[in-house]
Design a protein around this motif. Sequence first.
Motif, PDB file in Angstrom:
ATOM      1  N   GLU A  14       0.777  -1.096   0.008  1.00 57.62           N
ATOM      2  CA  GLU A  14       0.049   0.080   0.026  1.00 57.62           C
ATOM      3  C   GLU A  14       0.826   1.367  -0.036  1.00 57.62           C
ATOM      4  O   GLU A  14       2.064   1.164  -0.080  1.00 57.62           O
ATOM      5  N   LYS A  68      -0.816   2.587  -6.261  1.00 59.46           N
ATOM      6  CA  LYS A  68      -0.274   1.461  -6.020  1.00 59.46           C
ATOM      7  C   LYS A  68       0.830   1.167  -6.821  1.00 59.46           C
ATOM      8  O   LYS A  68       1.274  -0.124  -6.701  1.00 59.46           O
ATOM      9  N   THR A 172     -10.919   1.440   0.870  1.00 62.28           N
ATOM     10  CA  THR A 172     -10.175   0.392  -0.236  1.00 62.28           C
ATOM     11  C   THR A 172     -10.524   0.636  -1.274  1.00 62.28           C
ATOM     12  O   THR A 172      -9.642  -0.066  -2.199  1.00 62.28           O
ATOM     13  N   ILE A 180      -4.586   3.113  -0.509  1.00 56.38           N
ATOM     14  CA  ILE A 180      -5.080   2.236   0.678  1.00 56.38           C
ATOM     15  C   ILE A 180      -5.696   0.928   0.341  1.00 56.38           C
ATOM     16  O   ILE A 180      -6.493   0.967  -0.525  1.00 56.38           O
ATOM     17  N   GLY A 181      -5.326  -0.050   1.156  1.00 59.73           N
ATOM     18  CA  GLY A 181      -5.837  -1.356   1.131  1.00 59.73           C
ATOM     19  C   GLY A 181      -6.213  -1.926   2.484  1.00 59.73           C
ATOM     20  O   GLY A 181      -6.527  -1.117   3.210  1.00 59.73           O
TER      21      GLY A 181
END
Length: 310
Positions: A14, A68, A172, A180-181
């Motif tokens: 991330e 990402k 997410t 963001i994960g």
Amino acid sequence: MGVVSQLENRRLPELPDITIYIEALRNRVVGQPIDEVAVRSPFLVRTYDPPIEEITGRKVLELERMGKRIVFVLEDDHYLVFHLMIAGRFQWREAVKGIPGSRSVLAALTFPTGILVMTEAGTKKRASVHLVVGREALAELAPPGIEIDESTDAELTARLLARNHTLKRALTDPRILSGIGNAYSDEILHRARLSPILWTSRMTPEQQSRLVVAVREVLSEWVERLRAETGTGFPAKVTAFRKEMAVHGRHGEACPDCGTTVQRIRYASNETNYCPRCQTEGKMLRDRALSRLLKEDWPRTVEEWEATRP
């Protein structure tokens, strides 16, 4: 391979991880030419024009983060874009001749300073590389979510409220926020003291403010933490299982803030970790797998759950 190792390999790098990868690479390859490119997996390169061999001899001018993805800015307006997906990782080998023969190796870029090796664990090869020419072509690969460090608090709030989702999904979804994960969303929600299943439309203005503050704080703190951990070296272990995390990957352990046992919601191959006392007002969220097993015996509050423990 152990259970923890398998879970680590399913964890998508991330924003903090990608940031540290870029900083480490920037110190090693910016200003350096790519002496050789070797691709081991036929599924890795997703573009054919220009051919991947065209990067040979071109210097790396800069590295950038795009969601990402990691972007190598090359001479002549060429852009090499890596998406590590879930199990992709980078390794840096100094003063090593030849490319490692491991099955997990997908590709390698040779520089005068060393070799950048891209690996991917498991049998499902999802990592990708694109080579494009021109900023317009690069922009087509960008996720639609907004970049957190380039947005105001008002812009972040507006994007989160634009569609009605649970907070876990909103954080997410790469169409909403970029970078963001699963791991850092758990940490953000714990910091904000918000339930992962709270709908965005039901947040109060005060909760909205807490969430945006938590997004910025958690990501910034973890960038600094990983930067200090890596130092002048190269990131060797990108994992979601870190003892410093408050809730993510800590199911069954004590919440560092209140001591309540961290719970989870499992779905597909992912799980959400949360503290029922800090985030859900003591309510236990239903885990689908356990709900089917326990049926009506599923505890409704953390007090009921704790009463069932030996």
